[in-house]
Design a protein around this motif. Structure first.
Motif, short mmCIF file in Angstrom:
data_model
loop_
_atom_site.label_atom_id
_atom_site.label_comp_id
_atom_site.label_asym_id
_atom_site.label_seq_id
_atom_site.Cartn_x
_atom_site.Cartn_y
_atom_site.Cartn_z
N ALA A 41 -0.57 1.40 10.14
CA ALA A 41 -0.61 0.78 8.97
C ALA A 41 -0.38 -0.83 9.76
O ALA A 41 0.57 -1.29 10.15
N GLN A 42 -1.70 -1.56 9.82
CA GLN A 42 -1.88 -2.83 10.55
C GLN A 42 -1.84 -3.90 9.43
O GLN A 42 -2.64 -3.84 8.70
N PHE A 43 -0.86 -4.93 9.69
CA PHE A 43 -0.98 -6.18 8.93
C PHE A 43 -1.59 -7.10 10.00
O PHE A 43 -1.04 -7.52 10.89
N GLN A 44 -2.60 -8.03 9.59
CA GLN A 44 -3.27 -8.80 10.44
C GLN A 44 -3.85 -9.87 9.79
O GLN A 44 -4.48 -9.59 8.61
N VAL B 13 1.02 -1.14 0.09
CA VAL B 13 0.02 -0.03 -0.06
C VAL B 13 0.93 1.31 -0.02
O VAL B 13 1.87 1.34 0.79
N LYS B 14 0.50 2.12 -1.02
CA LYS B 14 1.44 3.32 -1.12
C LYS B 14 0.73 4.52 -0.52
O LYS B 14 -0.27 5.08 -1.18
N GLY B 15 0.74 4.73 0.91
CA GLY B 15 -0.09 5.69 1.55
C GLY B 15 -0.17 6.94 0.86
O GLY B 15 -1.01 8.05 0.98
N GLY C 276 -2.82 5.42 8.02
CA GLY C 276 -2.28 7.05 8.07
C GLY C 276 -1.26 6.66 6.73
O GLY C 276 -1.41 6.11 5.89
N THR C 277 -0.52 7.82 6.45
CA THR C 277 0.16 7.91 5.22
C THR C 277 1.45 7.20 5.52
O THR C 277 2.37 7.82 5.62
N TYR C 278 1.43 5.95 5.06
CA TYR C 278 2.48 5.12 5.32
C TYR C 278 2.67 4.46 3.96
O TYR C 278 1.64 4.13 3.22
N VAL D 147 7.51 3.09 5.80
CA VAL D 147 7.75 4.36 5.75
C VAL D 147 6.58 5.20 6.04
O VAL D 147 5.46 5.15 5.39
N ASN D 148 6.79 6.09 7.38
CA ASN D 148 5.81 7.14 7.59
C ASN D 148 6.17 8.29 6.90
O ASN D 148 7.37 8.81 7.04
N HIS D 149 5.36 8.71 6.17
CA HIS D 149 5.61 10.06 5.58
C HIS D 149 5.08 11.25 6.14
O HIS D 149 4.93 12.49 5.69
#
Length: 217
Positions: A83-86, A19-21, A201-203, A68-70
């Motif tokens: 940014a949750q991976f679950q 995902v390209k936030g 969020g923008t991640y 990456v947190n932008h």
């Protein structure tokens, strides 16, 4: 599209979810705003009820390849942005003669990555925060029960976990908070599953999944 990428190796059964936030958000997400999901999912044929299982083993071989947190420090709000991976399951009443509501269910979450924490914590709440929320109860297991170290960029990990006793505990908590009235544990089975990203969020994030399985005895 510009905000998501799915890369598949059908020969080896591998899949990368990215995902390209920075292409999903023009500005940092605000309360009540929807967020992108990138999930692989499938229905699970009802072959056994949970009460007939001795164990239910989840196994996953994976690698976080990018995170990456932008957002700037002033823009970032940990109550809104992550940014949750679950890996998520619907635990559902599939008894046709139930005293409860047939097909009533709750969400059972096994989290592997959340940049706000070294280990995604245990939590329980009703689904909300966006227009298409299901309002169903969501239970997430404390990841320290199955992660022996934090998930970090560039480190491949294999994790196996017997979730069966935690599902029962989640069901008891859900009922104590008013969900699944009239349903008994003996009526429950797993009916769907999905795994992937919810990016609030923008991640920019990417996870490579080399292998995964769910097996019961």
């Amino acid at each position: 599209n510009d905000g998501k990428r799915v890369q598949v190796d059908p020969e080896h059964g591998e899949i990368a979810l990215k995902v390209k936030g920075e292409n999903e958000y023009d500005t940092p997400r605000v309360d009540g705003q929807a967020w992108p999901h990138l999930l692989i999912e499938q229905n699970v044929p009802v072959s056994a009820y949970l009460c007939d299982m001795e164990e239910l083993i989840l196994s996953i071989d994976f690698e976080l390849t990018e995170s990456v947190n932008h957002m700037s420090k002033t823009e970032y709000n940990p109550n809104l942005h992550s940014a949750q991976f679950q890996w998520i399951f619907t635990v559902q009443n599939e008894n046709p003669s139930t005293m409860g509501q047939k097909h009533d269910y709750f969400w059972f979450n096994v989290g592997y990555y959340d940049p706000r924490y070294e280990y995604p914590p245990q939590m329980g709440h009703f689904d909300g925060g966006k227009e298409d929320a299901t309002t169903k109860y969501i239970y997430a297991v404390d990841s320290r029960e199955y992660l022996t170290e934090p998930v970090t960029v560039g480190k491949r990990m294999k994790v196996e976990f017997d979730v069966l006793p935690y599902i029962r505990g989640a069901f008891e908590e859900a009922q104590a908070k008013g969900a699944l009235a009239g349903t008994t544990y003996e009526e429950l089975t797993i009916t769907t599953t999905n795994i992937g990203w919810e990016v609030t969020g923008t991640y920019t994030v990417e996870m490579m999944i080399y292998d995964l399985s769910m097996n019961y005895k």
